[in-house]
Design an enzyme around this catalytic site. Structure first.
Site, PDB file in Angstrom:
ATOM      1  N   GLU A 296      13.680  38.588  -6.684  1.00 39.08           N
ATOM      2  CA  GLU A 296      11.866  39.405  -6.864  1.00 39.08           C
ATOM      3  C   GLU A 296      11.853  40.077  -8.837  1.00 39.08           C
ATOM      4  O   GLU A 296      10.892  39.538  -8.900  1.00 39.08           O
ATOM      5  CB  GLU A 296      12.384  40.755  -6.465  1.00 39.08           C
TER       6      GLU A 296
ATOM      7  N   HIS B 261      14.372  51.609 -23.556  1.00 39.58           N
ATOM      8  CA  HIS B 261      14.786  50.238 -25.211  1.00 39.58           C
ATOM      9  C   HIS B 261      13.411  48.913 -25.081  1.00 39.58           C
ATOM     10  O   HIS B 261      13.683  48.475 -25.860  1.00 39.58           O
ATOM     11  CB  HIS B 261      16.073  49.725 -25.249  1.00 39.58           C
TER      12      HIS B 261
END
Length: 163
Positions: free
Chosen positions: A76, A103
């Site tokens: 996925e 991040h």
């Protein structure tokens, strides 16, 4: 905020529970399928459609994120990452959920429904949604390089091998 959700048969029950949780939190939830259990369904179209919707919304100035589920979450995530502008992260704990946003400015997460309890997945998703991108220069630069490579096949000032 709009949250686009997709799964396969392995994540269908997770998806239904998650969608209710997100609606209870006040988010607009768009379900990209499947709508019913089919052990032979194919996850790529569902996940690609969710990712396309996230990319389209973001391009149009609509605040949106995506969540995709499957047995492991791997396929996925791979499917979602084929869409230009999508940074899909496989999340398996609280830290990876937060770092995906902080991040990497991930805009889609993938979770393995056969790997986690529903309560854990909901916690990961809440952390993902609630964690903003840090905007730190090094992270902005790195995310920019990913996007540049995606669009051009290269990164200015960096050596990238040709395919």
């Amino acid at each position: 905020m709009r949250i686009h959700v997709a799964t396969d048969h392995a994540g269908l029950e997770f998806s239904q529970q998650l969608q209710q949780h997100l609606r209870d939190r006040g988010f607009e939830v768009i379900d990209h399928g499947p709508q019913e259990y089919d052990a032979l369904d194919d996850y790529p179209p569902f996940c690609i459609n969710a990712a396309l919707a996230v990319a389209r919304d973001q391009r149009d100035g609509v605040e949106a994120l995506g969540v995709v589920f499957g047995g492991s979450g791997n396929g996925e995530q791979m499917s979602a990452n084929k869409v230009e502008g999508i940074r899909a992260a496989l999340v398996w704990n609280e830290s990876t959920a937060q770092l995906a946003r902080d991040h990497n400015d991930a805009n889609v997460i993938s979770i393995g429904a056969r790997q986690h309890e529903v309560a854990d997945a909901i916690r990961f998703i809440d952390l993902f949604i609630d964690t903003p991108f840090s905007g730190d220069e090094r992270h902005v630069r790195r995310v920019g390089q990913i996007g540049e490579y995606e669009r051009t096949g290269g990164i200015s000032g960096k050596h990238v091998d040709t395919p």
